[in-house]
Design an enzyme around this catalytic site. Structure first.
Site, PDB file in Angstrom:
ATOM      1  NE  ARG A   4      -4.054   1.790   2.323  1.00 36.44           N
ATOM      2  CZ  ARG A   4      -4.105   2.711   3.085  1.00 36.44           C
ATOM      3  NH1 ARG A   4      -3.222   2.644   4.172  1.00 36.44           N
ATOM      4  NH2 ARG A   4      -5.348   3.546   3.012  1.00 36.44           N
ATOM      5  CG  HIS A  33      -1.283   5.399  -0.434  1.00 38.04           C
ATOM      6  ND1 HIS A  33      -2.186   6.083   0.464  1.00 38.04           N
ATOM      7  CD2 HIS A  33      -2.180   4.476  -0.869  1.00 38.04           C
ATOM      8  CE1 HIS A  33      -3.368   5.558   0.724  1.00 38.04           C
ATOM      9  NE2 HIS A  33      -3.139   4.377  -0.111  1.00 38.04           N
ATOM     10  CG  ASN A  43      -1.246   8.928   2.884  1.00 39.91           C
ATOM     11  OD1 ASN A  43      -1.709   7.931   2.118  1.00 39.91           O
ATOM     12  ND2 ASN A  43      -0.459   9.721   2.191  1.00 39.91           N
ATOM     13  CG  HIS A  75      -7.864  -3.972  -1.240  1.00 39.41           C
ATOM     14  ND1 HIS A  75      -9.036  -3.106  -1.466  1.00 39.41           N
ATOM     15  CD2 HIS A  75      -7.094  -3.228  -0.995  1.00 39.41           C
ATOM     16  CE1 HIS A  75      -8.577  -1.812  -1.570  1.00 39.41           C
ATOM     17  NE2 HIS A  75      -7.324  -1.900  -1.151  1.00 39.41           N
TER      18      HIS A  75
END
Length: 321
Positions: free
Chosen positions: A62, A66, A94, A193
């Protein structure tokens, strides 16, 4: 836990893709002379982290996502705030959410011991994300390398560019398209995910107020995620993939078929829209998912890298030199 990681690490389906259709300035062989043991160092460091906490695999993956979605894959997400600098860690998507910085710090330290001042934090993060996938049972691939680190970050871009867990399918497609990623890339990358967990506050609305969800699943999740009126439970965790939260497989897509997507944005991928057929394919065919995921990860890793004289090689991933 250690034996589980060991067994998953020898998953038989391993894709070794050399990228020929990628940014010409990046190459999997970039450090072949200057830091020949780089990938082994990163793999061993990630293995140690996952033995301690398997969830960190999803956290590192992740972090990479990001990072790349905010002005490219330049390790800007790793920068701490200072008295004169506001970074991305406290942007709305975040704050109290992204984690795993200490893992990147440890890998950077190990790499610096072997190859001082040579390997960027951006490349370390890209390699760590790949190893997280592989060590949790997923495919492997050759990561194009040669990125430099940013000397700045953008909290406003993080607030704007990162799609929220409440996003509609149209918003997801648009957000990914803005980064040069198509709808197929988006659905494949959403398959990340299949590992990791999420905080109650990010999926509460979906399990209490929405209809495109299996009612038994909603009730089950409500047991550990109290309604908003309770004023409690925001940080309670639930797995994004109820079938195998620590194994990189296609269970996530099987959950979507069963209307057990944890986020609104997850279930949007299987909601009578344009991605339904692809979700069905991935739910039945792990190889198809893994191939598309690898291609999309390589493509995402090539978003606006800093190369040549642009950026720097940070000594400490949290601060500019």
């Amino acid at each position: 836990m250690a034996s589980t990681i060991k067994n998953l690490a020898f998953f038989p389906l391993v894709f070794l893709l050399l990228c020929v259709d990628t940014n010409a300035q990046l190459s999997p062989l970039f450090y072949s002379r200057t830091c020949p043991n780089l990938q082994l160092i990163v793999r061993n460091s990630m293995r140690q982290a996952l033995v301690k906490e398997a969830r960190l695999g999803a956290s590192i993956l992740r972090l990479f996502f990001h990072d790349c979605f905010v002005n490219g894959c330049d390790a800007s997400v790793l920068l701490d705030d200072t008295a004169t600098f506001t970074g991305e860690k406290n942007a709305f998507p975040n704050k109290n959410s992204i984690r795993g910085f200490e893992v990147i710090d440890a890998i950077k330290s190990n790499v610096e011991t072997a190859c001082n001042g040579t390997v960027s934090c951006a490349d370390i993060l890209a390699l760590a994300a790949k190893e997280a996938v592989f060590l949790l049972g997923g495919p492997s691939w050759s990561v194009p390398l040669g990125r430099n680190d940013a000397r700045t970050a953008s909290q406003s871009a993080a607030n704007t560019n990162l799609p929220p867990p409440t996003a509609s399918l149209a918003t997801l497609i648009s957000s990914f398209a803005a980064q040069g990623l198509n709808a197929r890339d988006m659905t494949a990358l959403s398959g990340a995910h299949t590992i990791g967990q999420a905080r109650c506050t990010t999926f509460r609305t979906h399990i209490y107020n929405e209809t495109n969800i299996d009612p038994n699943f909603a009730t089950f999740r409500q047991r550990t995620c109290p309604g908003p009126a309770s004023g409690t439970g925001d940080d309670n965790l639930a797995p994004l993939d109820i079938r195998s939260p620590n194994g990189f497989d296609n269970g996530y897509f099987q959950d979507l078929i069963a209307r057990r997507g944890l986020f609104h944005s997850d279930q949007e991928l299987f909601n009578g829209g344009s991605q339904d057929a692809l979700v069905r394919l991935y739910s039945l065919n792990f190889r198809a998912f893994a191939n598309d995921f690898v291609n999309a990860m390589i493509k995402m890793g090539n978003i606006s890298p800093l190369t040549g004289s642009n950026g720097e090689i940070r000594k400490n991933c949290r601060v500019i030199n």
